[in-house]
Enzyme design. Structure first.
Site, PDB file in Angstrom:
ATOM      1  N   ASP A 183      -7.873  -7.418   0.988  1.00 22.94           N
ATOM      2  CA  ASP A 183      -6.881  -7.606   2.052  1.00 22.94           C
ATOM      3  C   ASP A 183      -7.510  -7.207   3.370  1.00 22.94           C
ATOM      4  O   ASP A 183      -8.397  -6.355   3.405  1.00 22.94           O
ATOM      5  CB  ASP A 183      -5.633  -6.745   1.814  1.00 22.94           C
ATOM      6  CG  ASP A 183      -5.849  -5.307   2.279  1.00 22.94           C
ATOM      7  OD1 ASP A 183      -5.427  -4.974   3.405  1.00 22.94           O
ATOM      8  OD2 ASP A 183      -6.478  -4.516   1.538  1.00 22.94           O
ATOM      9  N   ASP A 227       0.850  -1.189   0.000  1.00 22.13           N
ATOM     10  CA  ASP A 227       0.000   0.000   0.000  1.00 22.13           C
ATOM     11  C   ASP A 227       0.887   1.240   0.000  1.00 22.13           C
ATOM     12  O   ASP A 227       2.102   1.151   0.149  1.00 22.13           O
ATOM     13  CB  ASP A 227      -0.983  -0.017   1.167  1.00 22.13           C
ATOM     14  CG  ASP A 227      -0.307  -0.033   2.526  1.00 22.13           C
ATOM     15  OD1 ASP A 227       0.883   0.317   2.596  1.00 22.13           O
ATOM     16  OD2 ASP A 227      -0.966  -0.389   3.519  1.00 22.13           O
TER      17      ASP A 227
END
Length: 361
Positions: free
Chosen positions: A266, A92
């Site tokens: 996720d 990320d």
């Protein structure tokens, strides 16, 4: 080396199943990515994570830039070698953690200035720096830098935030180093406003990212409102590119999102819940701390092939968790990650057969 590609093999209504091809191998979709925040999935060996059926895991730019630093990791051969994981890794951008964990966080056009939650050192994270860090880590899939719009937000607040994310996405895209088999995903924002989600998607699609994430959900709006956004938001994105719903991991949420066209997920839920003594099963959750399991000689799930279910009883797991033994966290986490990969396998099988999902766990 393989080119990055997404091949849809089966579709049932809006739900899709297929294969994403990357420089680090293939991943089956819909996919659930275990979270390896600091270069490790908590309480698991990387080899064990692979044994659960995971094709990809997630790393966190914010935490890795602080410790051990991206510069150290690249000197040691990159994140894949550092943590002994040869499959795809998605990182990320770090923005969400900066804004949620750091004190004295200040957002400007340039980026986000913040103090480390570890020692108070000051940092500046920009779209360029975030993209550079992910390059140094060797991320298979890099995420564009974005502002995760807080919830609730007024229309004007959400619009201002979304427009900043678009400008940052442009800078992230311009910084990204294109290499065969590697990808960069853009993140659409817009809170719960359809007009803003559509504009965000339109702006980011023009930047021709390799895939797209839907951000700013699972931040307190609840399942009903999240599904309402997912009823339209995926339709604004290209059919031939992966769609990733960030931070969503409750089984019923995953099933509902897949049926609305999402391909990737996720969440820390399986690992965090495992460490806290909660197991996921097809029949609902099990709080193994409960005294009713103290004499239960049966496995968590009779047809699960994880080590916890193959070799140990609920009574033994109850004992380990109650006394705080590390093995308890390991076995519960292994089971939960196996459950989530089995769930994704079941979902893919239903899509292949053209069947509606008749389960929610």
């Amino acid at each position: 080396m393989s080119k990055f590609s997404f091949n849809i093999h089966h579709q049932h209504k809006k739900a899709r199943s297929g294969i994403i091809v990357t420089a680090h191998g293939e991943m089956r979709t819909p996919a659930f990515m275990p979270v390896g925040t600091r270069g490790t999935v908590k309480a698991m060996l990387p080899e064990s994570v692979a044994e659960t059926g995971a094709d990809i895991l997630l790393g966190n730019t914010y935490h890795l830039m602080l410790q051990p630093t991206a510069e150290r990791i690249v000197q040691l051969g990159g994140l894949h070698k550092f943590m002994n994981w040869d499959k795809p890794i998605l990182t990320d951008s770090g923005g969400f953690q900066v804004m949620s964990l750091s004190k004295l966080c200040k957002i400007t056009e340039e980026g986000v200035s913040f103090s480390s939650h570890i020692n108070g050192d000051k940092y500046m994270l920009t779209p360029e720096r975030s993209t550079e860090i992910q390059y140094l880590l060797g991320s298979t899939i890099t995420m564009a830098f974005d502002e995760c719009t807080p919830y609730p937000a007024t229309f004007e607040e959400a619009k201002t935030s979304m427009q900043l994310t678009t400008r940052w996405a442009n800078r992230s895209r311009n910084t990204f180093v294109k290499r065969e088999g590697y990808a960069q995903f853009g993140i659409i924002q817009g809170s719960v406003y359809e007009e803003l989600r559509e504009q965000s998607a339109k702006d980011l699609v023009e930047l021709d990212f390799d895939g797209y994430a839907i951000g700013g959900l699972a931040v307190g709006e609840g399942q009903e409102l999240m599904f309402k956004v997912l009823d339209y938001a995926p339709d604004f994105l290209p059919q031939n590119k992966p769609r990733y719903l960030m931070g969503v991991g409750k089984p019923a949420d995953i099933i509902g999102a897949v049926s609305r066209g999402i391909d990737m997920f996720d969440c820390v839920i399986p690992t965090r819940s495992g460490r806290n003594g909660q197991a996921f099963t097809k029949y609902g959750t099990v709080n193994i701390r409960n005294s009713k399991y103290a004499d239960d000689n049966k496995p968590l799930e009779h047809d699960c092939l994880c080590p916890a279910c193959r070799n140990y009883s609920k009574a033994y797991l109850h004992h380990l968790v109650r006394i705080g033994e590390i093995l308890g966290s390991m076995l519960m986490t292994w089971h939960n990650l196996t459950y989530f990969q089995n769930l994704m396998s079941r979902i893919r099988a239903y899509i292949k057969l053209g069947k509606d999902f008749d389960f929610d766990s």
